[in-house]
Motif scaffolding. Sequence first.
Motif, PDB file in Angstrom:
ATOM      1  N   ASP A  58       0.948  49.408  26.294  1.00 27.10           N
ATOM      2  CA  ASP A  58       0.470  49.464  27.679  1.00 27.10           C
ATOM      3  C   ASP A  58      -0.627  50.511  27.844  1.00 27.10           C
ATOM      4  O   ASP A  58      -1.639  50.270  28.508  1.00 27.10           O
ATOM      5  N   ARG A  62      -4.370  49.520  29.036  1.00 29.73           N
ATOM      6  CA  ARG A  62      -4.930  50.006  30.301  1.00 29.73           C
ATOM      7  C   ARG A  62      -6.181  50.852  30.076  1.00 29.73           C
ATOM      8  O   ARG A  62      -7.123  50.799  30.879  1.00 29.73           O
ATOM      9  N   GLY A  89       7.829  41.430  33.587  1.00 30.59           N
ATOM     10  CA  GLY A  89       7.923  41.205  35.022  1.00 30.59           C
ATOM     11  C   GLY A  89       6.606  41.349  35.757  1.00 30.59           C
ATOM     12  O   GLY A  89       6.289  40.554  36.641  1.00 30.59           O
ATOM     13  N   ALA A  90       5.807  42.354  35.418  1.00 32.53           N
ATOM     14  CA  ALA A  90       4.519  42.591  36.075  1.00 32.53           C
ATOM     15  C   ALA A  90       3.409  42.277  35.087  1.00 32.53           C
ATOM     16  O   ALA A  90       3.345  42.865  34.008  1.00 32.53           O
ATOM     17  N   ALA A  91       2.544  41.348  35.442  1.00 28.72           N
ATOM     18  CA  ALA A  91       1.475  40.930  34.535  1.00 28.72           C
ATOM     19  C   ALA A  91       0.516  42.084  34.270  1.00 28.72           C
ATOM     20  O   ALA A  91      -0.078  42.631  35.200  1.00 28.72           O
ATOM     21  N   PRO A  92       0.347  42.487  33.010  1.00 30.90           N
ATOM     22  CA  PRO A  92      -0.556  43.593  32.682  1.00 30.90           C
ATOM     23  C   PRO A  92      -2.005  43.106  32.641  1.00 30.90           C
ATOM     24  O   PRO A  92      -2.276  41.889  32.670  1.00 30.90           O
ATOM     25  N   ARG A 176       6.533  32.811  31.109  1.00 26.61           N
ATOM     26  CA  ARG A 176       5.771  33.488  32.156  1.00 26.61           C
ATOM     27  C   ARG A 176       4.304  33.703  31.794  1.00 26.61           C
ATOM     28  O   ARG A 176       3.506  34.091  32.659  1.00 26.61           O
TER      29      ARG A 176
END
Length: 242
Positions: A58, A62, A89-92, A176
């Motif tokens: 991550d 980012r 759960g949260a699309a990067p 997903r």
Amino acid sequence: MSVQIVLVHGIRTSATMWRSQVAYLDDHGYSCTAVDLPGHGTRMDEDFTLQEALHTIDAAVRAAAARGPVLLVGHSMGGLLCLAYVGGGAAPPVTALIAASCTALPRGTSLSAYRIVARAVDRLPDRGLWLTERILDATIPLETRADFAAGGYALDTQDRALQSLANLDIASALERIRIPLWFVNGQYDQLRVNEGLFQRLAPHAELIIVPRTTHLVTAMRPRVFNAVLQLAIATVETPRAS
């Protein structure tokens, strides 16, 4: 803003496994980052945890996303981690994903068998390094033969990392994922066991089989894998050019 490539290595090895790809990307003017996961390479003295491994990915993603659209590339364990990360759960901020040599769910008898074999090899004299080097000598071209070992082998981390992978819900993650996705497998890769399932769970993904290769597809035929990188880069760049 140009495409940014983040490379995530497999189990036991390190960021050095990507040296051929890094050289190719540098030669073609693309920015790339090859990370070391905890317990591997320059971080050999750290404990491996899923949380820190995903955090490592991550952080690299980012940082890269601040400079341009991100193509995330993972091999083997790194590929599974990237699938779990992108399908979380949260699309990067990832624009496209290449998951290489990882179309096997890390659970059940397959994972148990892999761990049994790994433990048996680890109990050999010199922890099986002689056998590993003989296999590499027989299968990997001279130009890339040293890449997997250049950052050291994470022998003390291997079993703990394998055990941790059982906590990943790869099947749900695949369902997903909506971004461009490529599964890249060697023709004789033992981790093709769930290849069909992966395709059904992510029907938009493209499957690329590299002939005359096994699990170490990036090093066995680096020019072919670099061509896959170029395909993915072109896919990312095309919407911006239209």
